[in-house]
Design an enzyme around this catalytic site. Structure first.
Site, PDB file in Angstrom:
ATOM      1  N   GLY A 475       0.824  -1.204   0.000  1.00 22.31           N
ATOM      2  CA  GLY A 475       0.000   0.000   0.000  1.00 22.31           C
ATOM      3  C   GLY A 475       0.859   1.255   0.000  1.00 22.31           C
ATOM      4  N   PRO A 624       6.453  12.551  -4.290  1.00 28.46           N
ATOM      5  CA  PRO A 624       5.878  13.338  -3.190  1.00 28.46           C
ATOM      6  C   PRO A 624       4.424  12.965  -2.865  1.00 28.46           C
ATOM      7  CG  PRO A 624       7.076  14.755  -4.702  1.00 28.46           C
ATOM      8  CD  PRO A 624       7.035  13.388  -5.334  1.00 28.46           C
ATOM      9  N   GLN A 630       1.991   8.194   2.703  1.00 32.74           N
ATOM     10  CA  GLN A 630       2.622   7.430   3.771  1.00 32.74           C
ATOM     11  C   GLN A 630       2.661   8.226   5.064  1.00 32.74           C
ATOM     12  OE1 GLN A 630       4.162   4.105   3.927  1.00 32.74           O
ATOM     13  NE2 GLN A 630       2.417   4.205   2.576  1.00 32.74           N
ATOM     14  N   GLU A 697       7.781   5.334   7.882  1.00 33.03           N
ATOM     15  CA  GLU A 697       7.520   5.232   9.315  1.00 33.03           C
ATOM     16  C   GLU A 697       7.771   6.535  10.053  1.00 33.03           C
ATOM     17  OE1 GLU A 697       8.243   0.478   9.787  1.00 33.03           O
ATOM     18  OE2 GLU A 697       9.867   1.775  10.389  1.00 33.03           O
TER      19      GLU A 697
END
Lengths: 738, 316
Positions: A475, A624, A630, A697
């Site tokens: 994803g 971007p 994310q 993350e």
């Protein structure tokens, strides 16, 4: 290709395709429901039967007896596999607990049996007819009863690590002497990944070869551990996982869906399709472990840290590892005297393991609130406190610089954009109707990891190119950035690239985890493309290093159509990126500044977010648009961790009680306000030829603390236990006027 | 899910007779709760009688000036009805505070009243639960009880009734119209509809076997400002920690019911009478004799503060 010196100028720097906001090439498949996820691959093999797992009803003990007679007689049942008839099984290298219980039971909902039947409903019904006689034994379920657990070092396997105890300078003396200090303890709860797609697999045997259509982040790890668990050679196992409906670390490893489907298929002599039922996922699979963290900070009146200690306690099954909550504290701030340590309790709860940003996610929820507490004691702006403690070198090894570090720019840019100067530093002063309103800031930090990664690129006869690698797209946008990379390298438009992922027959990639997937897998494609360019140049006789642009190859004073190179047939190149020691010479990390405005209902204590901003320093941003997705997704996950997510432990029976999506609450749209993301976009030539770093993350790291700090600024309520549900602070709200 | 048979009834009386005459039978309407519980084998009906063809899908004016909402009217339709919105704002607000748009499109008025507790131990068939399996014990007592009852509970069960709509109906003094298998009809006051757990927590309400809800009746509109304030851990799609349904007149008198605190929507007459004295006085009366657990004791001050918030809005 060996990458052991900083990248010079290369075709990626052209940024004709790379670096542009690009919609995901798999997007139309996703939104039209035609991207085939593991459980939906009806076409890959005929005569699929259905498997349903029966999970253990106890947390710890022994199976005395399993009576499957009634279940075996139930309509449609083809086979039942338990430890009694599964044959000898091994344990995966990446698994702490084995995936099939028996005779010992290691944790609640550990698989006890798989029922295979003609239909899903038949299998599910028959699973409830299996009678299991258990002998319970006493288990250890309460982390807080083991505060003196032994010191244990560890690595999250996802980039965060620390030895059991680590000292630089003389912490105790410096802390005692510090004029301003905080000594505070925080707790974070167990959390569940709760990805949308449950763990699911279709398994089929052809002779002694096993094929698994599954949902997995790390194909090569999975292939190895399937072979290890079933006791078959790895070359007899093939995994295919082209689409993964979220993983967050929950699918880094082979889980019971794959192993039980394989065992069921063998027993039934039929392909078997199996998904974990949602209520089984929190206890059957892995989770982010709870922590208790003590942070001590000592500073001079100027705010400069002189003493930093971060000590963490977490628990896991025997043989497991600690949540590496202290690792960022080794690197985030300057300070001569430092102490970090981790204690690991043995718990008989389900297996603790990596969940998105393991280590940093809970670690920063403690450290960055402690920094806020220190700023208040100092009477110093929390943004400035972080700026004065910035370091451009590894604080534990002063000769070792960060490859790049723009945390100060993140903080200043964020403060400017967010209107930080409008924040009232005294808590509880800003009111908007029923809401007490405040702003909070926190730094974000997550390491950038270099992992070797290979790919194969084929220039087809029609001038299109095909990229093949066992890399996964969970994803994250992998399909798109790999296509962008190949397009840039070959001078082709994006739609001339086909990307094929997730097949263990493809070259082995870095896989998806630890925010390492994007940079490393793109670098692997880069390496294969460099090789392909050489083969093309040789075939066209264009010298050493021609340019590829606009479908043409130009070199040695000639310009030729790329298509001319494949007149004689397709050209294939396979290569990978391998790294030297640039990640040892330099500390490679990513940085963020998180800003949050939160409201606290003055009557009920409900916390609702009003604005969020993340400024990210994560190397070159390859796409971007995908990167922003994310980061906002990670910020949302951080909001969940701060405000609501927790697995409730029943300390008597030893399991996570709220094990479905009705009771384990994750944020819904109404919980998430406007989110802004800014990328500084500084290419980092030490990270890879792409000059990119991890970003998937980073958006989670620190956001929970920024929320907690905003709540403090809003209502004067200092959050030290997560999630900050209203019951924990109802008694600290202003009294109401009746 | 156990195998079951399925039929569709044409009239309410036929449906009631079918369920009354078939051991192990249940009605199904929207199925938003029943089907989930069947998948977990918390509910194991052997036969389902689908009532969707029984024509109970209208909202009509009643002879006494109130409204009669058919049992099959969906939550979405009931909440959006202009008469409901104008005259029974507390009901619209309560309905839209519950579940999600998709669920409200499917869930029905009758079914909503019958939703079962969300106690997590009730949902896990490995755990003792007197509501799911009479006599097996209550794992929630001494366990994870943060969301459970603080009042009206028993030593056998501390489950809460999870719904929002019924809390509004309780403050409106609605009625529940039913038909039984023998064709007899009755109207049950909402106050008497849900039971306290006592020593029979497996019985949620006073419906006889095979008795079918045909409508909910609302009395004449009740003057005053209508409020439904629901407090929860996330902003939407979550069960109430505490909710307050209230109708408050300009002089400060009114009525109040609480959700998320008991095995039924919680309303105490004395508390209504004390509303003019403020939230503290009213909450003290409403929750006299409360027996919270350590984990859910916060619901008592939370209920008081939420009521105070409502009273402040009523003044403002």
């Amino acid at each position: 290709m060996k990458f052991d010196t900083p990248a010079g100028t290369n075709p990626i720097d052209n940024k004709t395709v790379v670096g542009r906001p690009t919609s995901r090439i798999d997007g139309p498949l996703k939104v039209s429901g035609t991207a085939p996820y593991a459980y939906e691959r009806h076409d890959v093999v005929p005569h699929q039967a259905y498997g349903v797992i029966l999970g253990a009803a106890i947390a710890k003990g022994r199976i005395n007896r399993i009576d499957s007679a009634e279940a075996l007689r139930a309509p449609g049942v083809l086979a039942i596999v338990t430890h009694e008839n599964a044959g000898k099984l091994g344990k995966g290298k990446m698994n702490t607990a084995k995936l099939l219980a028996g005779p010992e039971v290691d944790h609640y909902h550990q698989a006890v049996a798989v029922v295979v039947a003609e239909t899903f409903e038949q299998a599910r019904d028959a699973a409830t007819m299996i009678r299991v006689d258990y002998a319970r034994t006493k288990g250890r379920f309460d982390l807080m009863e083991q505060k003196d657990a032994p010191l244990v070092g560890g690595s999250s396997g996802e980039g965060s690590g620390a030895p059991p105890i680590d000292r630089t300078g003389k912490f105790e003396e410096a802390f005692a002497a510090a004029p301003v200090k905080v000594d505070v303890t925080y707790t974070t709860p167990d959390e569940s990944h709760m990805m949308m797609e449950p763990h699911a697999t279709i398994a089929a045997w052809e002779g002694d070869s096993l094929r698994l259509w599954t949902s997995n982040q790390m194909i090569a790890w999975g292939k190895g551990d399937v072979a290890r668990t079933l006791g078959i050679p790895a070359d007899k196992v093939r995994l295919d996982s082209p689409y993964v409906g979220g993983g967050f670390g929950g699918k880094l490893f082979v889980r019971a869906d794959a192993i039980m489907a394989a065992l069921g298929a063998k027993a039934a002599g039929r392909p078997v399709k199996l998904a974990l039922a949602r209520p089984m996922i929190p206890n059957n699979t892995t989770h982010r472990p709870a922590t208790m963290q003590r942070v001590r900070l000592g500073a001079g009146q100027d705010g400069k840290l002189t003493a930093i200690a971060h000590e963490s306690l977490s628990g896991d099954l025997p043989g497991g590892g600690p949540e590496t909550a202290v690792s960022q504290t080794k690197l985030l701030y300057a300070g001569a005297n430092r102490l970090t340590s981790m204690r690991l309790a043995v718990l008989d709860l389900p297996e603790g393991n990596a969940m998105r940003a393991p280590g940093e996610a809970p670690g920063l929820m403690a450290l960055e609130v402690a920094m806020d507490e220190l700023a208040e004691k100092l009477g110093m702006d929390p943004v400035e406190l972080r700026i004065v403690n910035d370091t451009q070198v590894d604080p534990e090894k002063s000769g070792r610089a960060f490859s790049q570090r723009h945390l100060i720019e993140c903080l200043r840019t964020g403060a400017d954009r967010f209107g930080w100067n409008r924040r009232n530093s005294k808590p509880g002063q800003v009111r908007d109707g029923r809401w007490l309103v405040g702003m909070g800031v926190a730094a974000g930090f997550r390491n950038n990891l270099l992992m070797k990664s290979a790919a194969r690129v084929r220039l087809e006869r029609d001038g299109r190119a095909t990229v093949e690698t066992d890399m996964t797209d969970i994803g994250t946008g992998t399909y798109t950035i790999l296509a962008q990379t190949a397009a840039e390298m070959l001078g082709l438009p994006l739609d001339a690239i086909t990307v094929r992922l997730g097949d263990s027959d493809f070259p082995v990639s870095a896989g998806s985890g630890g925010q390492w997937g994007g940079n490393n897998s793109a670098a692997g494609v880069y390496a294969a493309c460099v090789k392909l360019r050489g083969l093309v140049a040789a075939r066209l006789g264009l010298g050493d290093n021609p340019e590829f642009a606009g479908g043409k190859v130009t070199g040695g004073g000639r310009s030729v159509q790329l298509l001319d190179a494949v007149k004689a047939g397709p050209i294939t190149a396979e290569d990978g990126i391998e790294y030297g020691d640039l990640d040892k010479t330099y500390q490679q990390s990513t940085f963020a500044a998180h800003f949050v405005e939160a409201g606290v209902d003055a009557w009920t204590g409900e916390v609702r977010l009003r604005r969020m901003l993340a400024v990210c320093d994560a190397g070159r941003i390859l796409n971007p648009k995908a990167a922003r997705s994310q980061v906002i997704g990670a910020m949302t996950m951080g909001a969940g961790a701060a405000l609501m997510e927790h697995l409730a432990v029943d300390k008597r029976f030893g399991f996570f009680v709220n094990h479905d999506l009705a009771e384990y609450e994750v944020p819904v749209h109404a919980d998430i306000p406007h989110q802004e993301v800014v990328f500084l976009d500084y290419p980092d030539d030490k990270s890879s030829p792409l000059k990119a770093k991890g970003v998937g993350e980073l958006g989670l790291c620190g956001v929970g603390a920024a929320i907690a700090n905003a709540v403090y600024n809003a209502a004067g309520i200092r959050v030290r236990d997560y999630p900050m549900t209203l019951d924990l602070h109802l008694d600290r709200l202003p009294t109401y006027r009746a | 899910m156990k195998p079951f048979t399925y039929t569709r009834a044409k009239t309410p009386a036929e449906a009631a007779a079918a369920v009354a005459g078939t051991p192990g039978a249940k009605f199904i309407a929207g199925g938003t709760n029943l089907l989930d519980l069947m998948k977990l084998q918390v509910e194991t009906p052997t036969h389902l009688v689908d009532i969707q063809d029984t024509g109970l899908d209208r909202i009509e004016k009643s002879a006494d000036g109130g409204l009669r909402i058919g049992a099959l009217v969906t939550n979405t339709t009931a909440a959006a009805d202009p008469r409901v919105r104008r005259d029974y704002g507390v009901l619209t607000r309560a309905i839209v505070a519950g579940a999600s748009g998709q669920l409200r499109n499917k869930a029905t008025t009758g079914g909503n009243l019958l939703q079962r507790t969300r106690c997590p131990y009730f949902y896990d068939p490995n755990q003792p639960c007197n509501k799911r399996k009479p006599g097996s014990g209550c794992a929630a007592i001494g366990g994870y009880s943060r969301g459970l009852a603080v009042i009206g509970s028993s030593d056998a069960c501390i489950a809460t009734y999870p719904g929002d709509m019924a809390v509004a109906l309780r403050v409106l003094d609605a009625g529940v119209e039913t038909v039984r298998g023998d064709g007899t009809k009755r109207t049950i006051p909402i106050a008497d509809f849900h039971r306290l757990p006592g020593d029979k927590p497996h019985i949620d309400n006073v419906l006889a076997p095979g008795e079918l809800i045909t409508a909910v009746t609302l009395p004449k509109p009740i003057a005053g400002r209508h409020f439904y304030q629901k407090v929860r851990d996330r902003a939407s799609y979550a069960f109430a920690l505490v909710s307050v349904a209230a109708v408050i007149r300009p002089d400060g008198t009114g009525r109040v019911a609480f959700g998320g605190v008991a095995h039924k929507p919680w309303r105490v007459e004395g508390a209504d009478a004390a509303l003019p004295q403020g939230a503290k006085a009213a909450a003290q009366l409403a929750f006299a004799g409360a027996r919270p657990t350590e984990e859910n004791a916060f619901k008592l001050p939370l209920a008081e503060r939420t009521l105070a918030s409502v009273l402040a809005q009523a003044k403002g």
